[in-house]
Design a protein around this motif. Structure first.
Motif, PDB file in Angstrom:
ATOM      1  N   ASN A  64      27.847  42.661  44.623  1.00 48.27           N
ATOM      2  CA  ASN A  64      29.050  42.329  43.853  1.00 48.27           C
ATOM      3  C   ASN A  64      28.701  41.397  42.694  1.00 48.27           C
ATOM      4  O   ASN A  64      29.267  40.313  42.540  1.00 48.27           O
ATOM      5  N   THR A  65      27.772  41.846  41.880  1.00 46.43           N
ATOM      6  CA  THR A  65      27.182  41.006  40.843  1.00 46.43           C
ATOM      7  C   THR A  65      28.216  40.410  39.897  1.00 46.43           C
ATOM      8  O   THR A  65      28.002  39.345  39.323  1.00 46.43           O
ATOM      9  N   TYR A  66      29.339  41.064  39.748  1.00 47.26           N
ATOM     10  CA  TYR A  66      30.361  40.635  38.791  1.00 47.26           C
ATOM     11  C   TYR A  66      31.100  39.373  39.210  1.00 47.26           C
ATOM     12  O   TYR A  66      31.812  38.768  38.412  1.00 47.26           O
ATOM     13  N   LEU A  67      30.955  38.935  40.465  1.00 45.83           N
ATOM     14  CA  LEU A  67      31.737  37.804  40.964  1.00 45.83           C
ATOM     15  C   LEU A  67      31.019  36.466  40.773  1.00 45.83           C
ATOM     16  O   LEU A  67      29.820  36.343  41.016  1.00 45.83           O
ATOM     17  N   LEU A  68      31.800  35.467  40.362  1.00 46.82           N
ATOM     18  CA  LEU A  68      31.298  34.101  40.237  1.00 46.82           C
ATOM     19  C   LEU A  68      31.638  33.266  41.460  1.00 46.82           C
ATOM     20  O   LEU A  68      31.065  32.197  41.658  1.00 46.82           O
ATOM     21  N   GLU A  69      32.593  33.773  42.283  1.00 44.36           N
ATOM     22  CA  GLU A  69      33.048  32.980  43.423  1.00 44.36           C
ATOM     23  C   GLU A  69      33.184  33.875  44.657  1.00 44.36           C
ATOM     24  O   GLU A  69      32.327  34.715  44.900  1.00 44.36           O
ATOM     25  N   ASP A  70      34.285  33.698  45.413  1.00 40.69           N
ATOM     26  CA  ASP A  70      34.449  34.435  46.652  1.00 40.69           C
ATOM     27  C   ASP A  70      34.932  35.862  46.415  1.00 40.69           C
ATOM     28  O   ASP A  70      35.246  36.254  45.290  1.00 40.69           O
ATOM     29  N   GLN A  71      35.009  36.643  47.504  1.00 40.42           N
ATOM     30  CA  GLN A  71      35.304  38.076  47.427  1.00 40.42           C
ATOM     31  C   GLN A  71      36.801  38.402  47.421  1.00 40.42           C
ATOM     32  O   GLN A  71      37.166  39.566  47.298  1.00 40.42           O
ATOM     33  N   LEU A  72      37.661  37.379  47.584  1.00 40.53           N
ATOM     34  CA  LEU A  72      39.098  37.634  47.674  1.00 40.53           C
ATOM     35  C   LEU A  72      39.872  37.199  46.443  1.00 40.53           C
ATOM     36  O   LEU A  72      40.760  37.914  45.972  1.00 40.53           O
ATOM     37  N   ARG A  73      39.545  36.028  45.910  1.00 41.92           N
ATOM     38  CA  ARG A  73      40.274  35.515  44.747  1.00 41.92           C
ATOM     39  C   ARG A  73      39.346  35.081  43.624  1.00 41.92           C
ATOM     40  O   ARG A  73      39.792  34.508  42.638  1.00 41.92           O
ATOM     41  N   GLY A  74      38.072  35.339  43.759  1.00 43.08           N
ATOM     42  CA  GLY A  74      37.098  34.856  42.786  1.00 43.08           C
ATOM     43  C   GLY A  74      37.220  35.500  41.418  1.00 43.08           C
ATOM     44  O   GLY A  74      37.815  36.565  41.245  1.00 43.08           O
ATOM     45  N   GLN A  75      36.621  34.842  40.456  1.00 45.36           N
ATOM     46  CA  GLN A  75      36.644  35.336  39.077  1.00 45.36           C
ATOM     47  C   GLN A  75      35.533  36.362  38.858  1.00 45.36           C
ATOM     48  O   GLN A  75      34.390  36.152  39.251  1.00 45.36           O
ATOM     49  N   SER A  76      35.891  37.472  38.228  1.00 45.38           N
ATOM     50  CA  SER A  76      34.897  38.456  37.793  1.00 45.38           C
ATOM     51  C   SER A  76      34.511  38.123  36.357  1.00 45.38           C
ATOM     52  O   SER A  76      35.366  37.797  35.540  1.00 45.38           O
ATOM     53  N   SER A  77      33.240  38.213  36.050  1.00 41.62           N
ATOM     54  CA  SER A  77      32.798  37.792  34.724  1.00 41.62           C
ATOM     55  C   SER A  77      31.477  38.453  34.345  1.00 41.62           C
ATOM     56  O   SER A  77      30.613  38.678  35.198  1.00 41.62           O
ATOM     57  N   GLN A  78      31.330  38.707  33.063  1.00 40.94           N
ATOM     58  CA  GLN A  78      30.048  39.187  32.550  1.00 40.94           C
ATOM     59  C   GLN A  78      28.973  38.121  32.716  1.00 40.94           C
ATOM     60  O   GLN A  78      27.782  38.439  32.816  1.00 40.94           O
ATOM     61  N   GLU A  79      29.386  36.860  32.725  1.00 40.53           N
ATOM     62  CA  GLU A  79      28.434  35.764  32.879  1.00 40.53           C
ATOM     63  C   GLU A  79      27.659  35.887  34.185  1.00 40.53           C
ATOM     64  O   GLU A  79      26.486  35.500  34.255  1.00 40.53           O
ATOM     65  N   HIS A 110      41.375  46.015  45.882  1.00 40.95           N
ATOM     66  CA  HIS A 110      42.380  45.611  46.871  1.00 40.95           C
ATOM     67  C   HIS A 110      42.341  44.107  47.165  1.00 40.95           C
ATOM     68  O   HIS A 110      42.695  43.678  48.261  1.00 40.95           O
ATOM     69  N   THR A 111      41.874  43.331  46.199  1.00 40.72           N
ATOM     70  CA  THR A 111      41.870  41.875  46.351  1.00 40.72           C
ATOM     71  C   THR A 111      42.476  41.264  45.094  1.00 40.72           C
ATOM     72  O   THR A 111      42.897  41.970  44.174  1.00 40.72           O
ATOM     73  N   LEU A 112      42.492  39.937  45.046  1.00 41.93           N
ATOM     74  CA  LEU A 112      43.045  39.219  43.894  1.00 41.93           C
ATOM     75  C   LEU A 112      41.966  38.782  42.912  1.00 41.93           C
ATOM     76  O   LEU A 112      42.234  37.960  42.032  1.00 41.93           O
ATOM     77  N   THR A 113      40.754  39.318  43.047  1.00 49.41           N
ATOM     78  CA  THR A 113      39.714  38.986  42.074  1.00 49.41           C
ATOM     79  C   THR A 113      40.112  39.527  40.707  1.00 49.41           C
ATOM     80  O   THR A 113      40.781  40.549  40.601  1.00 49.41           O
ATOM     81  N   SER A 114      39.721  38.817  39.651  1.00 49.40           N
ATOM     82  CA  SER A 114      40.091  39.236  38.297  1.00 49.40           C
ATOM     83  C   SER A 114      39.323  40.484  37.886  1.00 49.40           C
ATOM     84  O   SER A 114      38.314  40.848  38.504  1.00 49.40           O
TER      85      SER A 114
END
Length: 459
Positions: A64-79, A110-114
């Protein structure tokens, strides 16, 4: 010693410096400098044979390389992709879903990740893929898109990546073994499902690796079988549920996207007997950590042999919603090449990953004869144990674990060996009372390592 003489000039002007000697302060500076590092600097550079098949290497891989934080509410980012690639990651993951405006998006379904745009992820991949290494990058695709948006994905990959994208066999021949990292330098490889060339149909009859969301829904109810029925009666299974003969999955593939898959075709795992009889070197399966651990425990020798020819990808269990990690060494010890970790989560697991892949540009040749790893050490050909002695001298300015006023530090040094089961070991020094500023131990810790090629040391 000439290269270390620069450390003399780190001394403050004093009698020792004038005499070309080194004071205690200067010696401490030297020990903490690059020249005093326990790690050999030359090993950080490319130093291994890179002409062997891909299946012979461990590959630095993220989940899940796109995530900066957790798998449920974390931010998705190119960073997140930038950080992973600059850190030496050679296999990144993209979870793709239909976007409302016809543009595919990337997020943890199916989560709240951006959400971020798929095309932006591919642009980032192109820019940073080869900053840390010239050797190939694998784009692992978890595809949940409709056929129309899959075609959009294929267009973005082809147009943005251009000549970096590998779209054809290197010599036009169906390979008997995978090409080498050397042959694939500067190339991006797509790992995804592929339409069988003989079927000419857009329907996939088998499902790819189960997604984290499906795994959580099924509470990791996984079905394993070491033996398969005869080829004529072969009945594909998906997580313990039979697919009736003649009934195809509803999942459909875009031919344009399928055509971009060359050496990393995602297939469901049907057992080792099937892989030996019918598996192709360009086919690879994904396993959750729990399934991989069971395979390693119950059919470890078969699992090791499987990896001499085919790649596998291991990913964290769906219950790890906090983006925690599993111990990658357990998977490397049975030959799993693509052991995907959550790069955004610091800890022992990522320390082990960084420790291995800080060497040799994100690829590590399995110099050990993996087929013999499951035997007792003394039964292996050419068995030569290694004695490892680590002398612990002193430490400087060790921070407090407890930040409360008046807290003290009673430091000790713990050394752990991670490797094959016979090599798992832990030793520690005595503790020094109330001295974190300049503790002195002068103790030696000793280990016997039976398979040094697969061992990592944690201090």
């Amino acid at each position: 010693m000439q290269q270390n003489c620069v450390n003399f000039y780190l001394e403050t002007p004093n009698k020792a410096k004038k005499q070309g000697a080194m004071s205690l302060d200067g010696f401490q500076i030297y020990l903490c400098s690059q020249e005093g590092s326990i790690f050999k600097p030359e090993l950080r550079e490319l130093h291994q044979d890179m002409s062997q098949p891909l299946s012979h290497y461990f590959i630095s891989s993220s989940h899940n390389t796109y995530l900066l934080e957790d798998q449920l509410r974390g931010q998705s980012s190119q960073e997140a992709y930038i950080q992973a690639l600059k850190r030496g990651c050679r296999c990144v993951e993209v979870d793709c879903w239909d976007g409302s405006d016809g543009e595919p998006v990337v997020y943890h379904g199916h989560t709240l990740t951006s959400k971020i745009l798929f095309r932006d992820v591919i642009s980032t991949l192109k820019e940073y893929a080869f900053k840390a290494s010239d050797f190939p990058v694998i784009l692992s695709l978890e595809n949940h898109c409709c056929v129309e948006q899959q075609t959009v994905m294929a267009k973005h990959i082809r147009v943005i990546c251009g000549d970096m994208l590998l779209t054809t066999l290197l010599n036009g021949q169906v390979p008997q073994q995978l090409p080498s990292p050397q042959e694939l330098k500067g190339k991006i490889l797509l790992k995804a499902k592929k339409i069988s060339g003989t079927e000419g149909s857009l329907d996939e009859t088998l499902t790819d690796d189960i997604s984290d969301e499906e795994e959580m829904t099924n509470h990791e109810a996984e079905s394993l079988s070491a033996e398969e029925p005869p080829a004529g009666d072969f009945e594909p299974r998906w997580e313990g549920h039979s697919i009736p003969h003649g009934q195809k999955s509803k999942a459909k593939l875009s031919k344009e996207l399928s055509d971009l898959v060359v050496y990393c075709k995602s297939v469901h795992f049907h057992g080792f007997e099937y892989a030996r009889s019918y598996g192709k070197c360009s086919e690879m399966s994904s396993f959750s950590e729990s399934k991989a651990k069971r395979l390693a425990k119950d059919t470890g020798t078969d699992f090791v042999q499987y990896h001499t020819r085919q790649l596998s990808r291991i990913y964290p269990a769906g219950r790890r919603t906090d983006s925690s990690n599993y111990n990658p060494q357990d998977m490397w010890s049975v030959g799993c090449q693509i052991v995907a970790l959550n790069f955004q989560t610091a800890g022992l697991e990522m320390d082990l990953n960084d420790g291995l892949f800080a060497q040799n540009a994100g690829w590590w040749l399995r110099t050990a004869t993996l087929s013999s790893v499951r035997r007792k050490p003394e039964e292996r050909p050419g068995y030569t144990p290694m004695r490892l002695s680590i002398q612990v001298i002193s430490g400087q300015q060790i921070p407090k674990v407890n930040q409360k006023e008046g807290s003290i530090v009673d430091p000790l040094v713990r050394v752990e060996i991670y490797g094959v089961p016979q090599d798992q070991a832990k030793e520690e020094t005595s503790h020094i009372n109330n001295n974190g500023f300049n503790p002195v131990w002068n103790e030696t810790l000793n280990f016997v390592i039976h398979t040094p090629e697969l061992a990592l040391v944690s201090l």
